[in-house]
Scaffold this active site. Structure first.
Site, PDB file in Angstrom:
ATOM      1  N   GLU A 170       0.809  -1.227   0.000  1.00 48.83           N
ATOM      2  CA  GLU A 170       0.000   0.000   0.000  1.00 48.83           C
ATOM      3  C   GLU A 170       0.841   1.275   0.000  1.00 48.83           C
ATOM      4  OE1 GLU A 170      -3.347  -2.462   2.611  1.00 48.83           O
ATOM      5  OE2 GLU A 170      -2.840  -0.413   3.201  1.00 48.83           O
ATOM      6  N   ASN A 216       2.194  -5.329  -2.971  1.00 47.93           N
ATOM      7  CA  ASN A 216       0.811  -5.671  -2.625  1.00 47.93           C
ATOM      8  C   ASN A 216      -0.017  -4.404  -2.429  1.00 47.93           C
ATOM      9  OD1 ASN A 216      -1.114  -7.775  -1.881  1.00 47.93           O
ATOM     10  ND2 ASN A 216      -0.965  -7.022   0.223  1.00 47.93           N
ATOM     11  N   HIS A 258     -10.176  -6.472  -1.626  1.00 47.53           N
ATOM     12  CA  HIS A 258     -11.182  -6.091  -0.616  1.00 47.53           C
ATOM     13  C   HIS A 258     -12.306  -5.367  -1.361  1.00 47.53           C
ATOM     14  CE1 HIS A 258      -8.778  -7.195   2.850  1.00 47.53           C
ATOM     15  NE2 HIS A 258      -7.753  -6.497   2.388  1.00 47.53           N
TER      16      HIS A 258
HETATM   17  O1  G3I Z   1      -3.090  -6.655  19.477  1.00 46.09           O
HETATM   18  C1  G3I Z   1      -3.890  -5.607  19.976  1.00 46.09           C
HETATM   19  C2  G3I Z   1      -4.456  -6.022  21.328  1.00 46.09           C
HETATM   20  O2  G3I Z   1      -3.373  -6.136  22.252  1.00 46.09           O
HETATM   21  C3  G3I Z   1      -5.435  -4.973  21.798  1.00 46.09           C
HETATM   22  O3  G3I Z   1      -6.025  -5.415  23.015  1.00 46.09           O
HETATM   23  C4  G3I Z   1      -6.530  -4.819  20.719  1.00 46.09           C
HETATM   24  C5  G3I Z   1      -7.556  -3.791  21.128  1.00 46.09           C
HETATM   25  O4  G3I Z   1      -7.257  -2.545  20.642  1.00 46.09           O
HETATM   26  O5  G3I Z   1      -5.909  -4.390  19.467  1.00 46.09           O
HETATM   27  C6  G3I Z   1      -5.049  -5.392  19.007  1.00 46.09           C
HETATM   28  O6  G3I Z   1      -4.470  -4.915  17.848  1.00 46.09           O
HETATM   29  C7  G3I Z   1      -5.369  -4.974  16.712  1.00 46.09           C
HETATM   30  C8  G3I Z   1      -4.708  -5.868  15.638  1.00 46.09           C
HETATM   31  O7  G3I Z   1      -5.508  -5.833  14.436  1.00 46.09           O
HETATM   32  C9  G3I Z   1      -4.591  -7.293  16.091  1.00 46.09           C
HETATM   33  O8  G3I Z   1      -5.827  -7.838  16.318  1.00 46.09           O
HETATM   34  C10 G3I Z   1      -5.496  -3.550  16.167  1.00 46.09           C
HETATM   35  O9  G3I Z   1      -6.216  -2.774  17.113  1.00 46.09           O
HETATM   36  C11 G3I Z   1      -6.267  -3.583  14.831  1.00 46.09           C
HETATM   37  O10 G3I Z   1      -6.249  -2.290  14.238  1.00 46.09           O
HETATM   38  C12 G3I Z   1      -5.562  -4.551  13.861  1.00 46.09           C
HETATM   39  O11 G3I Z   1      -6.352  -4.578  12.712  1.00 46.09           O
HETATM   40  C13 G3I Z   1      -5.690  -5.194  11.591  1.00 46.09           C
HETATM   41  C14 G3I Z   1      -5.488  -4.125  10.508  1.00 46.09           C
HETATM   42  O12 G3I Z   1      -4.896  -4.764   9.350  1.00 46.09           O
HETATM   43  C15 G3I Z   1      -4.593  -3.007  10.986  1.00 46.09           C
HETATM   44  O13 G3I Z   1      -4.297  -2.163   9.999  1.00 46.09           O
HETATM   45  C16 G3I Z   1      -6.613  -6.284  11.052  1.00 46.09           C
HETATM   46  O14 G3I Z   1      -6.739  -7.329  12.016  1.00 46.09           O
HETATM   47  C17 G3I Z   1      -6.062  -6.860   9.754  1.00 46.09           C
HETATM   48  O15 G3I Z   1      -7.000  -7.727   9.161  1.00 46.09           O
HETATM   49  C18 G3I Z   1      -5.764  -5.708   8.776  1.00 46.09           C
HETATM   50  O16 G3I Z   1      -5.162  -6.258   7.617  1.00 46.09           O
HETATM   51  C19 G3I Z   1      -4.832  -5.353   6.562  1.00 46.09           C
HETATM   52  C20 G3I Z   1      -3.625  -5.908   5.858  1.00 46.09           C
HETATM   53  O17 G3I Z   1      -2.571  -6.094   6.747  1.00 46.09           O
HETATM   54  C21 G3I Z   1      -3.217  -5.009   4.717  1.00 46.09           C
HETATM   55  N1  G3I Z   1      -4.340  -4.733   3.826  1.00 46.09           N
HETATM   56  C22 G3I Z   1      -5.581  -4.288   4.430  1.00 46.09           C
HETATM   57  C23 G3I Z   1      -5.970  -5.243   5.543  1.00 46.09           C
HETATM   58  C24 G3I Z   1      -7.275  -4.786   6.163  1.00 46.09           C
HETATM   59  O18 G3I Z   1      -7.095  -3.537   6.787  1.00 46.09           O
END
Ligand code: G3I
Length: 397
Positions: A170, A216, A258
């Site tokens: 990205e 990607n 997506h």
């Molecule tokens: O690990 C922390 C945890 O300790 C905490 O208690 C919890 C509550 O805030 O947050 C947890 O972190 C979260 C993390 O996922 C792990 O679950 C983050 O808040 C959350 O923002 C993060 O979201 C991820 C997101 O990328 C972040 O940008 C999504 O799961 C994941 O599916 C998403 O994946 C991205 C790809 O990497 C790139 N392309 C787009 C795709 C969707 O956004």
């Protein structure tokens, strides 16, 4: 019809049946392709069908179906979060490989390939890094050295265990950004300039000579105006062509996929044309993060079937458009869904106003949805003579 013609028909028929029956009938039961996993059916085309894996769900003893399906339905896995910088190096110089190592072991046990996600991204960076840059305690030269060290350390650790790396993710803006003219965006471009992209691929190649190195991004499923100023796919195409011309070791372009049923999206021919155009540059392609979300209207949330059914069917159709296009283009090496159950999908947390969901191929109770069935039928019905082995490029030096 002359005898010779009948003979030819006979031969093709035998071949077809033989191909269909390459999987031995088990216990006398005839081979039933509908009973096969998506992964097994993908292998008929040499295609890896994969999923992003949420390690919390995988380790949740109270959610055994997640692990069961993650291990049996797919031939490839991607770390949804645990190979991202903020997880691997939460404090400077101290690494936490536990969850990432666990995913590598899980894949090995299930004979699955691993897509490494992600070496360089502007999101989910460790706070010590972003705050160091913000307060000036980390200058540009040091930042570039930290990036080189991160890529080298991570790619080295998993050398030989990663099939495809998302080296850079990205890096390109969107038409709704400011300025709207497409440009290189984000933390790395702002602090190091777009040259970091070529550096990243060269550092990754030096650390892992065999992994296929991918760029990607999202919203690059099909070409638009063809003008890189407002057509992101064209921008990424020209970026890739430029990198190849410089001899940068980029082996592939990953299209995240997506999608949302509320948008126009694309037809199979448009997506196939895009994959073919990229393969014309000598790079492989892949769908790396496919999900198709829908707006969770009050009616949908209330369980109103008349509102839910069109969304499930539209979602299935969009999953299928990308699969059919991938099957049609031999340089498309893999098709990965970004989570396989609505129980574990990033969509509802991210798209909460207005709420969106229903994005994956299994429902909250791990029941296969129309989308799952449509992917399965695409993999089955794209049978002989349409079964095409994949053409994988050699990792570029
Ligand atoms: O690990 C922390 C945890 O300790 C905490 O208690 C919890 C509550 O805030 O947050 C947890 O972190 C979260 C993390 O996922 C792990 O679950 C983050 O808040 C959350 O923002 C993060 O979201 C991820 C997101 O990328 C972040 O940008 C999504 O799961 C994941 O599916 C998403 O994946 C991205 C790809 O990497 C790139 N392309 C787009 C795709 C969707 O956004």
């Amino acid at each position: 019809m002359k005898l010779r013609q009948w003979t030819t028909v006979g031969v093709v028929a035998v071949l077809t049946v033989a191909a269909l029956n390459t999987v031995p009938a088990t216990a006398g039961r005839p081979y039933d392709p509908t009973a096969q996993s998506l992964g097994a059916l993908g292998l008929r085309h040499g295609l890896q069908v994969g999923t992003a894996v949420n390690m919390d769900a995988l380790n949740d003893a109270g959610d055994p179906q997640y692990r069961a399906l993650a291990s049996s339905e797919f031939t490839s896995v991607t770390a949804e979060n645990v190979m991202k910088w903020e997880v691997l190096e939460p404090t400077r110089g101290t690494y936490d490989w536990a969850a990432a190592d666990q995913l590598i072991d899980f894949a090995k046990r299930n004979r699955q390939s691993v897509r490494g996600h992600v070496l360089v991204w502007h999101n989910q960076l460790p706070a010590w890094l972003t705050s160091g840059v913000a307060d000036g305690s980390i200058n540009k030269q040091e930042l570039r050295e930290l990036l080189r060290k991160h890529i080298t350390t991570v790619a080295n650790r998993y050398k030989g265990k990663i099939w495809q790396w998302d080296v850079v993710n990205e890096a390109v803006s969107d038409p709704w950004d400011t300025p709207s003219t497409l440009h290189y965006k984000g933390f790395w471009a702002e602090n190091l300039g777009p040259g970091y992209i070529a550096d990243a691929f060269r550092w990754a190649r030096a650390a892992d000579p065999k992994a296929l190195l991918f760029y990607n991004d999202y919203n690059i499923e099909a070409f638009g105006s063809g003008n890189p100023a407002d057509d992101k796919t064209q921008f990424v195409y020209e970026m890739t062509r430029g990198l190849r011309a410089q001899g940068v070791p980029i082996d592939g372009v990953g299209s995240q996929g997506h999608l949302g049923t509320q948008y126009g999206n694309f037809d199979t021919l448009q997506v196939t044309a895009a994959l073919k155009k990229f393969s014309g540059l000598g790079v492989a392609t892949a769908f790396t993060e496919v999900d198709v979300r829908s707006q969770m209207t009050a009616g949908v949330q209330a369980g109103n079937a008349e509102e839910i059914n069109p969304r499930l069917q539209a979602s299935a159709a969009n999953f299928s458009v990308l699969m059919k296009a991938c099957l049609a283009v031999r340089s498309c090496l893999s098709y990965t869904v970004w989570g396989f159950s609505d129980r574990h999908s990033w969509v509802p947390d991210w798209f909460d106003d207005p709420p969106e969901g229903l994005a994956t191929i299994y429902d909250e109770n791990y029941q296969p949805k129309r989308a799952y069935q449509e992917l399965k039928s695409d993999l089955i019905l794209a049978g002989p003579p349409y079964v095409q082995p994949r053409s994988t490029p050699r990792p570029r030096r």
